[in-house]
Design an enzyme around this catalytic site. Structure first.
Site, PDB file in Angstrom:
ATOM      1  N   GLU A 123       0.899  -1.172   0.000  1.00  0.00           N
ATOM      2  CA  GLU A 123       0.000   0.000   0.000  1.00  0.00           C
ATOM      3  C   GLU A 123       0.930   1.212   0.000  1.00  0.00           C
ATOM      4  O   GLU A 123       1.398   1.660   1.033  1.00  0.00           O
ATOM      5  CB  GLU A 123      -0.898  -0.048   1.233  1.00  0.00           C
ATOM      6  CG  GLU A 123      -2.154   0.770   1.107  1.00  0.00           C
ATOM      7  CD  GLU A 123      -2.096   2.027   1.920  1.00  0.00           C
ATOM      8  OE1 GLU A 123      -1.824   3.084   1.309  1.00  0.00           O
ATOM      9  OE2 GLU A 123      -2.292   1.963   3.140  1.00  0.00           O
ATOM     10  N   CYS A 176      -1.988   9.001   2.635  1.00  0.00           N
ATOM     11  CA  CYS A 176      -1.727   8.477   1.298  1.00  0.00           C
ATOM     12  C   CYS A 176      -2.907   8.798   0.387  1.00  0.00           C
ATOM     13  O   CYS A 176      -2.781   8.791  -0.829  1.00  0.00           O
ATOM     14  CB  CYS A 176      -1.418   6.997   1.333  1.00  0.00           C
ATOM     15  SG  CYS A 176      -2.668   6.054   2.142  1.00  0.00           S
TER      16      CYS A 176
HETATM   17  C1  UN1 Z   1      -3.051   6.087   4.782  1.00  0.00           C
HETATM   18  O1  UN1 Z   1      -2.914   7.302   4.647  1.00  0.00           O
HETATM   19  O2  UN1 Z   1      -2.061   5.312   4.718  1.00  0.00           O
HETATM   20  O3  UN1 Z   1      -8.934   6.657   3.695  1.00  0.00           O
HETATM   21  C2  UN1 Z   1      -4.339   5.442   5.113  1.00  0.00           C
HETATM   22  C3  UN1 Z   1      -8.246   7.268   4.524  1.00  0.00           C
HETATM   23  C4  UN1 Z   1      -7.934   6.552   5.822  1.00  0.00           C
HETATM   24  C5  UN1 Z   1      -6.730   5.694   5.671  1.00  0.00           C
HETATM   25  C6  UN1 Z   1      -5.520   6.358   5.093  1.00  0.00           C
HETATM   26  N1  UN1 Z   1      -9.067   5.744   6.203  1.00  0.00           N
HETATM   27  O4  UN1 Z   1      -7.847   8.395   4.344  1.00  0.00           O
END
Ligand code: UN1
Length: 509
Positions: A260, A294
């Protein structure tokens, strides 16, 4: 840290957490500082290579026992972990805020994600379904079943210091795996707290070593994990550069990875959009979590009819974003994780300007009262053309590019025209436009939303993305399958031995 320890009921030294002393050697001390204040929160003695061996060996031994516990009973233990997390929600959220700087409301949301995935995993523990097939051979039965893999390696990032671990850990646990966790060295205390809360429950149930923790140098714990044949799956969250190394190294020994990695997410706003919705979604997606998700919105493509209006509204809205203490009521933008991230922010803005982008608002690191830690920056909007080279890169900071496009076709081309493929969103009230964006000729991302921003996904869906985002899926839907091995079983209950495909192979007797 002592206050957190007390509130969370954590032992000192922590059980189930090897801090180096046990090996007799002892790794170097790792400091954890609050990025909002610069305050020293605590120190963690890092695991040595010898500790690595101990933790993985314990996890491997724990797996032998854990895999024999019926899945619904494993689910019952995960249910207890969820209950403990409910009790610990407030102090754990405060520790997450102190250590990674996200707003308290977001840190509470992060712990809520842990609780949600625990609940999800409990239900899943009774639903690890395999298919049955009709055999082409008479008196034969064919079906598939799912077995645990072994010790799962989990590598997580600073920006979700506990939730992303829990997505992996709760699923891996109900599936019957043991695991070892290498958290980000930037958020070690949150990791210790989360792992101890879970391990307390596991220990009470006779399985203290199912969820191991390894805080240490890459050479001592990270690299061995990649090369360790006892670890059949490495699930890694982080940058594309990190994922490339993890993917290659683990593949060399035929291990599996669940990656990821970087996102470079876009929101597309068409002339027929509800601009009020789009404005709020862009502001949260771009400036929320100080641009350190992310799923953060990094590119905004505006159709030409609304581009000027929405740009002006965004600049105005950015003017009212309160930057400061993430614990304080009313703050909307906390600090970046460290000063290196601030340097990255400054460099990206300079680079984008040199490539022809124009600063609309923000653009500066902050100093002075309340900003002494040196980690605060202004959320930044820049106007750019679609071919700006900087648009190809993910920079973990609140920098958002606004780009004018002619129509939906161009917007989709732009959305897909980057190496990453995590999240995407279209704002439109036109059914045809929405469906086109979701069609096979639309967004190429793992997540595609309509009238919802790019970040803030629920745990019930599979989470992850395509291309350089790595292709892995975590959390909901059938992501659990990544933590298990599939076995196809054919049983002959007849008196003959027919061969598949009608092959004849008679041996006289
Ligand atoms: C991340 O930034 O690695 O959808 C995960 C989202 C959160 C998870 C982010 N539930 O922004």
């Amino acid at each position: 840290m002592h206050a957190f320890r007390e509130q969370l009921g954590l032992a000192d030294p922590a059980p189930g957490f090897l801090c180096g002393a046990e090996s007799g050697g002892g790794g170097a001390l790792l400091e954890s500082r609050n990025p909002a204040t610069g305050e020293l929160l605590g120190r963690v003695r890092q695991a040595t290579r010898a500790d690595y061996e101990t933790v993985v060996a314990r996890a491997a031994a724990a797996f032998e026992k854990w895999r024999l516990v019926p899945a619904p009973q494993r689910g019952e233990i995960v249910r207890q972990i969820g209950d403990e997390l409910r009790r610990a929600k407030e102090p754990l959220a405060r520790l997450v805020t102190a250590e990674c700087g996200k707003l308290l409301t977001e840190a509470r949301g992060e712990v809520q994600e842990m609780i949600d995935i625990a609940d999800f995993a409990v239900g899943l523990s009774r639903q690890l379904y395999g298919l049955t097939m009709h055999s082409e051979r008479a008196s034969h039965r064919m079906y598939e079943q799912w077995h645990p893999l072994g010790v799962v390696g989990i590598i997580s990032a600073f920006n979700f210091p506990v939730a992303v671990w829990s997505w992996n850990a709760m699923l891996a646990a109900v599936c019957g795996n043991a695991m070892v966790w290498k958290p980000s060295p930037k958020t070690p205390l949150s990791a210790v707290a989360a792992q101890q809360i879970a391990t307390r429950v596991l220990a009470r149930n006779g399985h203290p070593d199912v969820m191991g923790l390894l805080i240490g140098e890459v050479a001592d714990v990270g690299e061995p994990l990649l090369d360790d044949k006892r670890v059949p799956l490495v699930s890694a969250t982080g940058s594309c550069a990190m994922g490339r190394v993890v993917g290659e190294r683990v593949a060399r020994r035929f291990g599996r990875t669940l990656l990821e990695l970087g996102g470079n997410n876009a929101i597309l706003v068409l002339d027929d959009a509800d601009l009020g919705l789009a404005l709020r979604a862009i502001a949260f997606g771009a400036a929320g979590t100080a641009g350190q998700r992310c799923t953060t919105t990094r590119r905004v493509y505006l159709q030409k009819g609304i581009a000027a209006t929405l740009t002006a509204q965004l600049v105005k809205a950015y003017g009212s974003l309160k930057i400061g203490d993430p614990l304080a009521e009313g703050t909307l933008v906390g600090p970046l994780i460290d000063r290196a991230a601030v340097t990255g922010y400054e460099r990206a803005i300079t680079q984008a300007q040199s490539e022809g982008a124009t600063l609309l608002c923000g653009g500066k690191a902050l100093s002075g009262k309340g900003f002494e830690s040196g980690c605060f920056v202004e959320p930044t909007l820049m106007q750019a053309r679609a071919d700006l080279p900087q648009l190809q890169h993910e920079v973990f900071a609140p920098i958002t590019y606004l780009i004018e496009v002619a129509d939906l076709d161009e917007a989709i081309r732009c959305n897909n025209g980057v190496p990453q493929g995590l999240s995407s969103a279209l704002f439109t009230l036109n059914l045809r436009h929405a469906e086109r964006f979701l069609s096979t000729a639309g967004s190429d991302c793992g997540i595609a939303n309509i009238n919802i921003g790019t970040s803030g996904a629920e745990i019930g869906g599979a989470f992850g993305g395509e291309k350089e985002t790595g292709g892995g899926r975590e959390a909901g839907s059938d992501s659990w399958k990544a933590y298990m091995r599939r076995q196809t079983c054919t049983i002959n209950w007849g008196t003959q031995l027919p061969l598949a495909q009608g092959v004849v192979f008679d041996v006289g007797n």
